[in-house]
Design an enzyme around this catalytic site. Sequence first.
Site, PDB file in Angstrom:
ATOM      1  N   TYR A   1       2.567  -0.143  -4.104  1.00 21.66           N
ATOM      2  CA  TYR A   1       3.896  -1.047  -4.095  1.00 21.66           C
ATOM      3  C   TYR A   1       3.543  -2.422  -4.626  1.00 21.66           C
ATOM      4  O   TYR A   1       2.442  -2.508  -5.010  1.00 21.66           O
ATOM      5  CB  TYR A   1       4.345  -1.289  -2.421  1.00 21.66           C
ATOM      6  CG  TYR A   1       3.405  -2.324  -1.523  1.00 21.66           C
ATOM      7  CD1 TYR A   1       1.892  -1.521  -1.453  1.00 21.66           C
ATOM      8  CD2 TYR A   1       3.775  -3.324  -1.262  1.00 21.66           C
ATOM      9  CE1 TYR A   1       1.188  -2.605  -0.502  1.00 21.66           C
ATOM     10  CE2 TYR A   1       2.950  -4.043  -0.445  1.00 21.66           C
ATOM     11  CZ  TYR A   1       1.582  -3.628  -0.011  1.00 21.66           C
ATOM     12  OH  TYR A   1       0.917  -4.439   0.302  1.00 21.66           O
TER      13      TYR A   1
ATOM     14  N   LYS B   1      -2.986  -1.575  -4.967  1.00 21.22           N
ATOM     15  CA  LYS B   1      -1.962  -1.949  -3.878  1.00 21.22           C
ATOM     16  C   LYS B   1      -1.231  -0.501  -2.961  1.00 21.22           C
ATOM     17  O   LYS B   1      -0.152  -0.485  -3.407  1.00 21.22           O
ATOM     18  CB  LYS B   1      -0.958  -2.975  -4.504  1.00 21.22           C
ATOM     19  CG  LYS B   1      -0.258  -3.943  -3.576  1.00 21.22           C
ATOM     20  CD  LYS B   1       0.379  -5.158  -4.190  1.00 21.22           C
ATOM     21  CE  LYS B   1       1.171  -5.734  -3.390  1.00 21.22           C
ATOM     22  NZ  LYS B   1       0.626  -6.425  -1.993  1.00 21.22           N
TER      23      LYS B   1
ATOM     24  N   GLU C   1     -10.960 -11.008   1.991  1.00 26.31           N
ATOM     25  CA  GLU C   1      -9.754 -11.636   1.868  1.00 26.31           C
ATOM     26  C   GLU C   1      -9.024 -11.509   3.219  1.00 26.31           C
ATOM     27  O   GLU C   1      -9.452 -11.230   4.439  1.00 26.31           O
ATOM     28  CB  GLU C   1      -8.769 -10.864   0.798  1.00 26.31           C
ATOM     29  CG  GLU C   1      -8.503  -9.391   0.825  1.00 26.31           C
ATOM     30  CD  GLU C   1      -7.696  -8.665   0.001  1.00 26.31           C
ATOM     31  OE1 GLU C   1      -7.173  -9.279  -0.895  1.00 26.31           O
ATOM     32  OE2 GLU C   1      -8.100  -7.473   0.079  1.00 26.31           O
TER      33      GLU C   1
ATOM     34  N   LEU D   1      -7.617  -7.309  -3.325  1.00 22.75           N
ATOM     35  CA  LEU D   1      -6.631  -7.143  -4.100  1.00 22.75           C
ATOM     36  C   LEU D   1      -6.581  -8.160  -5.340  1.00 22.75           C
ATOM     37  O   LEU D   1      -7.085  -9.336  -5.024  1.00 22.75           O
ATOM     38  CB  LEU D   1      -5.408  -7.389  -3.425  1.00 22.75           C
ATOM     39  CG  LEU D   1      -4.122  -7.002  -4.197  1.00 22.75           C
ATOM     40  CD1 LEU D   1      -3.852  -5.484  -4.242  1.00 22.75           C
ATOM     41  CD2 LEU D   1      -2.894  -7.476  -3.614  1.00 22.75           C
TER      42      LEU D   1
HETATM   43  C1  LIG Z   1      -4.569  -7.676   1.088  1.00 20.25           C
HETATM   44  C2  LIG Z   1      -3.859  -8.601   0.045  1.00 20.25           C
HETATM   45  N1  LIG Z   1      -4.536  -9.341  -0.436  1.00 20.25           N
HETATM   46  C3  LIG Z   1      -3.996 -10.444  -1.324  1.00 20.25           C
HETATM   47  C4  LIG Z   1      -2.757 -10.371  -1.342  1.00 20.25           C
HETATM   48  C5  LIG Z   1      -1.890 -11.243  -1.968  1.00 20.25           C
HETATM   49  O1  LIG Z   1      -1.406 -10.808  -3.391  1.00 20.25           O
HETATM   50  P1  LIG Z   1      -0.359 -11.664  -4.187  1.00 20.25           P
HETATM   51  O2  LIG Z   1      -0.705 -13.040  -4.582  1.00 20.25           O
HETATM   52  O3  LIG Z   1      -0.222 -10.891  -5.391  1.00 20.25           O
HETATM   53  O4  LIG Z   1       0.921 -11.456  -3.316  1.00 20.25           O
HETATM   54  C6  LIG Z   1      -1.753  -9.471  -0.662  1.00 20.25           C
HETATM   55  C7  LIG Z   1      -0.307  -9.685  -0.801  1.00 20.25           C
HETATM   56  O5  LIG Z   1       0.413  -9.199   0.083  1.00 20.25           O
HETATM   57  C8  LIG Z   1      -2.369  -8.499   0.077  1.00 20.25           C
HETATM   58  O6  LIG Z   1      -1.724  -7.530   0.679  1.00 20.25           O
END
Ligand SMILES: Cc1ncc(COP(=O)(O)O)c(C=O)c1O
Length: 288
Positions: free
Chosen positions: A31, A145, A177, A201
């Site tokens: 997603y 993701k 994270e 991620l």
């Molecule tokens: C596990 C995780 N890390 C980092 C992020 C941040 O990613 P982004 O800046 O692309 O939204 C998300 C966003 O939902 C996430 O689910």
Amino acid sequence: MIVYLNGAFLPAEKACLSPLDRGFLFGDGIYEVIPSYQGAFFLLDEHLERLRRSLREIRMPEPQPEKGWAAVLAELLERNPGGDRSVYLQLTRGSAPRDHAFPAAAAATEFAMVSPIAPLSVDLAERGFAAITLPDQRWGRCDIKSVALLPNVLARQHAVEQGAVEAILLRGGKLTEGAASNVFVVLGGAVVTPALGPEILPGITRRFLLDALRNEGWDCREEPVLESTLRSADEIWLTSSTKELLPVTVLDGRPVGTGRPGPMWGRALDVFQRARERSMATPATGAE
Ligand SMILES: Cc1ncc(COP(=O)(O)O)c(C=O)c1O
């Protein structure tokens, strides 16, 4: 609410999926969450690029809606008028008799919906947010993701039960994270965040913030962050597409730095928002 499902726009309550959908049975899908401000997407190309990367990594062919993703998502926004919103786009390997191995033939399931983005209230910007730490119990490919988010769900629930906004995850004595965000720490004027790899991620907001800060001469480092460093940081920030940049002022019940949002956070948010305005003044191509 109007949602998008397999080529059609329809009211959410009329959107039906097969119980044999592999997203439902196995979490076999990926997603994206793409923010929009005043009807325009922010970093759409970057999100679509990461979507394609996730698909490649799970060996799923990219479904190609006739109009292209940019047009589908733009139409979905138009059909759900409102303020600042994020679009959630999910693709699964489709519906087939239950077997772990890939089905010989199954059309992907394509689903998208819109949710409001809550603006950061002045009160919270002044107080900051509480976070807790938890062991990172996720799989070894957190760079994908994936919709299989049970460990993230459990971590986030722990956080909520303790009055915290986020769970910050630790693996092998190091920061990875947040359950749904990337994490930055400020250490004596430097901004540090874990380097990319299978354990985190590749956040779109993370990358945008790093680039924006570096363009303005900030000292930004992508390197391991020890648990002890996290606990002694002057400031801790969270980034995500819907949170933008949040200050963590309490970690595991103890104040971070002064216990108030730090001065570097305020300046970084300003750099981020100016860069975002510039980037949105140059519309995304939606190149597919
Ligand atoms: C596990 C995780 N890390 C980092 C992020 C941040 O990613 P982004 O800046 O692309 O939204 C998300 C966003 O939902 C996430 O689910």
